[in-house]
Design an enzyme around this catalytic site. Sequence first.
Site, PDB file in Angstrom:
ATOM      1  CG  MET A  87      -1.885  -1.210   1.175  1.00 30.15           C
ATOM      2  SD  MET A  87      -3.443  -0.942   2.025  1.00 30.15           S
ATOM      3  CE  MET A  87      -2.875  -0.657   3.676  1.00 30.15           C
TER       4      MET A  87
ATOM      5  CG  HIS B  14       8.352   0.177   6.203  1.00 37.52           C
ATOM      6  ND1 HIS B  14       8.635  -1.184   6.230  1.00 37.52           N
ATOM      7  CD2 HIS B  14       7.015   0.266   6.396  1.00 37.52           C
ATOM      8  CE1 HIS B  14       7.527  -1.859   6.477  1.00 37.52           C
ATOM      9  NE2 HIS B  14       6.520  -1.004   6.562  1.00 37.52           N
ATOM     10  CD  GLU B  15      15.839  -1.118   4.639  1.00 36.04           C
ATOM     11  OE1 GLU B  15      16.147  -2.315   4.560  1.00 36.04           O
ATOM     12  OE2 GLU B  15      16.108  -0.308   3.743  1.00 36.04           O
ATOM     13  N   GLY B  16      11.001  -2.831   5.707  1.00 30.82           N
ATOM     14  CA  GLY B  16      10.268  -4.106   5.685  1.00 30.82           C
ATOM     15  C   GLY B  16       9.840  -4.447   4.262  1.00 30.82           C
ATOM     16  CG  HIS B  17       6.852  -2.060   2.260  1.00 34.91           C
ATOM     17  ND1 HIS B  17       6.744  -0.923   3.003  1.00 34.91           N
ATOM     18  CD2 HIS B  17       5.633  -2.637   2.259  1.00 34.91           C
ATOM     19  CE1 HIS B  17       5.510  -0.794   3.452  1.00 34.91           C
ATOM     20  NE2 HIS B  17       4.804  -1.819   3.019  1.00 34.91           N
TER      21      HIS B  17
ATOM     22  CG  MET C  97      10.877  -1.371  10.245  1.00 32.02           C
ATOM     23  SD  MET C  97      11.907  -0.785   8.920  1.00 32.02           S
ATOM     24  CE  MET C  97      13.433  -0.586   9.811  1.00 32.02           C
TER      25      MET C  97
HETATM   26  O1  PAF Z   1      -0.217  -5.762   3.597  1.00 28.31           O
HETATM   27  C1  PAF Z   1      -0.621  -4.842   2.871  1.00 28.31           C
HETATM   28  O2  PAF Z   1       0.042  -3.842   2.651  1.00 28.31           O
HETATM   29  C2  PAF Z   1      -1.998  -4.951   2.208  1.00 28.31           C
HETATM   30  O3  PAF Z   1      -2.903  -5.578   3.059  1.00 28.31           O
HETATM   31  C3  PAF Z   1      -1.969  -5.648   0.832  1.00 28.31           C
HETATM   32  C4  PAF Z   1      -1.513  -7.088   0.943  1.00 28.31           C
HETATM   33  C5  PAF Z   1      -1.049  -4.880  -0.099  1.00 28.31           C
HETATM   34  C6  PAF Z   1      -3.366  -5.646   0.215  1.00 28.31           C
HETATM   35  O4  PAF Z   1      -3.864  -4.354   0.063  1.00 28.31           O
END
Ligand code: PAF
Length: 281
Positions: free
Chosen positions: A30, A34-37, A184
Amino acid sequence: MKVFRAIDEVRGYLNRKKMEGRIISFVPTMGYLHEGHLSLVRFAKANSDVCAVSIFVNPAQFAPNEDFNRYPRDEARDLNLLEKENCDLVFIPSADEMYDNDHQTYVHVRKYSQVLEGAVRPTHFEGVATVVLKLFNIIQPHFAVFGQKDAQQAFIIKKMVKELNLPVEIKIRPIIREADGLAMSSRNVYLSSEERKSALVLNQALHTAKALVETGERNVAHLIGKAKEIIYQSKIAQLDYVEVVDIEIFERIETITKPNSAYMLVAARFGKTRLIDNVVL
Ligand code: PAF
């Protein structure tokens, strides 16, 4: 790095890559990365030929009283971070591109969407499962990567994939923490400095429970009691739950039977901000 906003265009491009025999990975987000993503993106990139990331603040997973409007967004910053990770493709649809005005089709992973997070946010997982299925249909990746931080979400998505026979493999990657232990989360930016300091009790509680299990404690009621004691040391934490569930079936258990077989999950509010965290016991 290619940026797509239209479903037909991203699908056409990825279809061609698939026909060329490329392995496609996918990290749904979404945004407000951050570092987690980024750790998920690095894993996806290292294990595929084409790493696709989506940025979409999904209205369907927020209840009317939740933070959809104030959820942090910064597209330029996100694109810059993804570019630095050599991400290949970003899909950034608008809400109108994803849902028409009369959207009626939702995916409901029944039992698991009503407990824990679902008990507090009754429509949340329906929105998550629906958008993730739509994104899987659009991107059609070989595998998709999710964080363990949202352990219930990861469980529900795996269940949906299995039960709807979707041809995508789900990979779960560990929680990334700040130096002081706070997990995070894009929502951490909402925390005042006092709230942020208090929020450390979550990781401390989980850490204590894990240390107790490692020294032989098996009784879940006792572990939950100890975790609560630590969380209540914060004067501002409003606890929603501390629970222990079996990793495989996501049901509450009373005894830890073997190492790495359970999650301790916690959710609490600090001011207006609701945080979740977990640890494998
Ligand atoms: O974890 C998230 O950021 C959201 O729930 C996702 C998986 C992108 C779905 O909108």
